[in-house]
Motif scaffolding. Sequence first.
Motif, PDB file in Angstrom:
ATOM      1  N   ASP A 247       4.164 -23.374 -47.017  1.00 17.10           N
ATOM      2  CA  ASP A 247       4.033 -23.570 -45.566  1.00 17.10           C
ATOM      3  C   ASP A 247       4.220 -22.285 -44.761  1.00 17.10           C
ATOM      4  N   THR A 248       4.068 -21.131 -45.393  1.00 14.51           N
ATOM      5  CA  THR A 248       4.065 -19.865 -44.666  1.00 14.51           C
ATOM      6  C   THR A 248       2.626 -19.374 -44.531  1.00 14.51           C
ATOM      7  N   ILE A 249       2.446 -18.380 -43.658  1.00 16.40           N
ATOM      8  CA  ILE A 249       1.110 -17.866 -43.368  1.00 16.40           C
ATOM      9  C   ILE A 249       0.747 -16.750 -44.343  1.00 16.40           C
ATOM     10  N   PHE A 250      -0.474 -16.782 -44.859  1.00 14.13           N
ATOM     11  CA  PHE A 250      -0.986 -15.680 -45.674  1.00 14.13           C
ATOM     12  C   PHE A 250      -1.472 -14.579 -44.741  1.00 14.13           C
ATOM     13  N   THR A 251      -0.934 -13.377 -44.909  1.00 15.78           N
ATOM     14  CA  THR A 251      -1.229 -12.274 -43.981  1.00 15.78           C
ATOM     15  C   THR A 251      -1.798 -11.033 -44.671  1.00 15.78           C
ATOM     16  N   GLN A 252      -2.067 -11.107 -45.962  1.00 13.93           N
ATOM     17  CA  GLN A 252      -2.446  -9.892 -46.695  1.00 13.93           C
ATOM     18  C   GLN A 252      -3.795  -9.321 -46.278  1.00 13.93           C
ATOM     19  N   ASN A 253      -4.602 -10.098 -45.546  1.00 13.27           N
ATOM     20  CA  ASN A 253      -5.901  -9.582 -45.112  1.00 13.27           C
ATOM     21  C   ASN A 253      -5.862  -9.025 -43.701  1.00 13.27           C
ATOM     22  N   SER A 254      -4.706  -9.022 -43.071  1.00  5.91           N
ATOM     23  CA  SER A 254      -4.608  -8.531 -41.700  1.00  5.91           C
ATOM     24  C   SER A 254      -4.873  -7.022 -41.642  1.00  5.91           C
ATOM     25  N   THR A 255      -5.468  -6.590 -40.537  1.00 12.52           N
ATOM     26  CA  THR A 255      -5.670  -5.158 -40.314  1.00 12.52           C
ATOM     27  C   THR A 255      -4.558  -4.569 -39.455  1.00 12.52           C
ATOM     28  N   ARG A 256      -3.543  -5.366 -39.122  1.00 14.11           N
ATOM     29  CA  ARG A 256      -2.491  -4.931 -38.218  1.00 14.11           C
ATOM     30  C   ARG A 256      -1.130  -4.956 -38.907  1.00 14.11           C
ATOM     31  N   GLN A 257      -0.084  -4.750 -38.111  1.00 12.90           N
ATOM     32  CA  GLN A 257       1.254  -4.555 -38.669  1.00 12.90           C
ATOM     33  C   GLN A 257       1.865  -5.811 -39.280  1.00 12.90           C
ATOM     34  N   ASP A 258       1.246  -6.959 -39.088  1.00  6.91           N
ATOM     35  CA  ASP A 258       1.769  -8.178 -39.712  1.00  6.91           C
ATOM     36  C   ASP A 258       1.331  -8.307 -41.173  1.00  6.91           C
ATOM     37  N   LYS A 259       0.510  -7.394 -41.671  1.00  8.52           N
ATOM     38  CA  LYS A 259       0.035  -7.486 -43.043  1.00  8.52           C
ATOM     39  C   LYS A 259       1.208  -7.535 -44.022  1.00  8.52           C
ATOM     40  N   GLY A 260       1.187  -8.521 -44.905  1.00 10.05           N
ATOM     41  CA  GLY A 260       2.212  -8.647 -45.937  1.00 10.05           C
ATOM     42  C   GLY A 260       3.475  -9.346 -45.485  1.00 10.05           C
ATOM     43  N   LYS A 261       3.600  -9.620 -44.188  1.00  6.98           N
ATOM     44  CA  LYS A 261       4.798 -10.293 -43.708  1.00  6.98           C
ATOM     45  C   LYS A 261       4.673 -11.799 -43.945  1.00  6.98           C
ATOM     46  N   GLN A 262       5.782 -12.412 -44.245  1.00  7.29           N
ATOM     47  CA  GLN A 262       5.789 -13.841 -44.533  1.00  7.29           C
ATOM     48  C   GLN A 262       6.552 -14.564 -43.434  1.00  7.29           C
ATOM     49  N   ASP A 263       5.885 -15.502 -42.790  1.00  6.00           N
ATOM     50  CA  ASP A 263       6.509 -16.205 -41.677  1.00  6.00           C
ATOM     51  C   ASP A 263       5.902 -17.586 -41.564  1.00  6.00           C
ATOM     52  N   HIS A 264       6.655 -18.499 -40.962  1.00  7.36           N
ATOM     53  CA  HIS A 264       6.129 -19.829 -40.685  1.00  7.36           C
ATOM     54  C   HIS A 264       5.247 -19.765 -39.433  1.00  7.36           C
ATOM     55  N   PRO A 265       4.338 -20.726 -39.279  1.00  9.53           N
ATOM     56  CA  PRO A 265       3.379 -20.656 -38.169  1.00  9.53           C
ATOM     57  C   PRO A 265       3.941 -21.165 -36.846  1.00  9.53           C
ATOM     58  N   ASP A 266       5.224 -20.908 -36.571  1.00 11.94           N
ATOM     59  CA  ASP A 266       5.865 -21.444 -35.374  1.00 11.94           C
ATOM     60  C   ASP A 266       5.185 -20.996 -34.086  1.00 11.94           C
ATOM     61  N   LYS A 267       4.659 -19.755 -34.063  1.00 12.46           N
ATOM     62  CA  LYS A 267       4.053 -19.247 -32.826  1.00 12.46           C
ATOM     63  C   LYS A 267       2.777 -19.998 -32.460  1.00 12.46           C
ATOM     64  N   TYR A 268       2.233 -20.781 -33.409  1.00 13.72           N
ATOM     65  CA  TYR A 268       1.027 -21.559 -33.131  1.00 13.72           C
ATOM     66  C   TYR A 268       1.346 -22.976 -32.652  1.00 13.72           C
ATOM     67  N   PHE A 269       2.623 -23.353 -32.622  1.00 15.64           N
ATOM     68  CA  PHE A 269       2.986 -24.728 -32.295  1.00 15.64           C
ATOM     69  C   PHE A 269       2.393 -25.185 -30.971  1.00 15.64           C
TER      70      PHE A 269
END
Length: 547
Positions: A247-269
């Motif tokens: 239930d965390t977000i996959f971020t490895q394809n990001s082109t920004r500073q969130d790449k590789g970070k693991q977090d829950h999708p709370d900001k999308y609530f």
Amino acid sequence: MERYMAHLLKGAEIRTQRFLDSQEKDASHSMYGGIRSTILEAKPTIYALAAAVAVYVNKNSCYYHQRGLYEAINLALDFVGRTQREDGSFDYPSCNFKSAPDTSFCFKRLFAAYRLLVRYDDGTRQMELLREKYRALMHRALGAILTGGFHTPNHRWGITAALMQGAGLFREEKEFAGQLKKRAGQYLAEGIDGDEYGEYAERSTGNYNAVVNNAMMALFQETGDDRFLGYVRRNLHMMLHYIDPDDTIFTQNSTRQDKGKQDHPDKYFYQYLYLCSREENPEFDAAAHKIIRDNMERGDLAPDCLHIIMNHDEMINHHFEHYGFLQEYRQYFSNSGVLRVKKPEYGYTVLNGKSAFLFFKSKAMMLGVKLGESYCDIRNFIPQQIRVEEGHCELEATAKGWYYLPFQEPQGTSDWWKMDHGKREKLVNSFVKTVVGIDELEDGLELTVKAEGLSGLPMRLEILVPAGAVLDHEAFYLTAPAGEGMVLRKGNLRLQEDLTVMEIGPGFGEHEFQGHYSGEEINASGYTVYCNAYTPFEKKFRIRVVR
């Protein structure tokens, strides 16, 4: 939503108490003549003020019309005014000064708090004074947003949303409002960078997707044009395919500073809630419900969105009927070359054009896969093509061995660094073609790695393992230290992290070479298991979930 409104209110109250504590600390620090240890910045205060205003006007809050909080808000607004530059802009002091984008992000929170002061107006002079201060800050900020520029794709939409909100807020100033709308039109003329899948240019699932969605929602609210909400719908649908098995977000394809970070999708609530409270959408209703309920059950601080929800009756009064994310999916995003698959026992991601081309996850344990290829200027196999079929995909790349040849004409200098080496002819005297096949199994994946062409090139299949995982083999047992690695010469290796157990193998170890000294990507935060072979070769390797 009633149960969750109390949770959101508690989160806003905690943020407000932190805001009050920070004010007392700063006052005490100044009183004793201390030196500031932090950079002077308005944005954190502006963001904290949105939560503070929300609880100040909320009758269910312990801060409702509390005099001490009112005075703190007043003082904080004065501070914000002092940090605002003469042109109305705010700085992001780590890198951006007189920054229109960062000013637009500040405007977003100023505007939301102001709307609360209007919506929950009690007719007192105190509320009127707060609104006057907010209007003055926003008017000055809009001057900087109107004339400023941007750096990144998402900046454009933060600026555009602020311009349109400002045009509506100051509509009685017809010339000013007209200038704001005209400038917004120039940005919109570039076209919004959301594709048919809902993906934005920065591919930032961990951060900037939500930022752009917020701007699109604001543009919809200001214009009534449903096309803006269309971008949000598509992105939120896409995001459901970027939720991993834990239930965390996959971020490895990001082109920004969130790449590789693991977090829950709370900001999308609040974004899922906004859509499902306006229209029938069981998928979004289930996602919003799961995000907020899981957040509460984990004991995490509630998402910082009370100031948004309190401005929308339909969000406050929404009744959830569903719960959960997608249990299974298989989605290929052809524009970005990303294959996302979620099955009952595991999930995996294949990335075209990336050195770490495969990520495999069961529960919270994730492995990465790369191919080391120290060949001329190449350090890793980076897929150039991807072919996707049901239950199978293939990645392919061809690397060439080349050497510079002498210039045909004099260059007018003997200084190597002043020569235009792009004009040199190159001798290409070898190549290596690599194909990686990935097949789904019931309990994992089977990789077929085939390399042909130049003989004798030492290549490395690299399995990126979380540091701290336990490695269990018939010949050894160890806890994986960060930044180190080993060659798995034969047999299968069991990996355990918490209660998750995987098995990888069989190993092969024809050499011990672990990479070139120059330009090598180092797995400093994890442990690397190598399986090594000389070209040409064809090897099969499995990653399986044991439990």
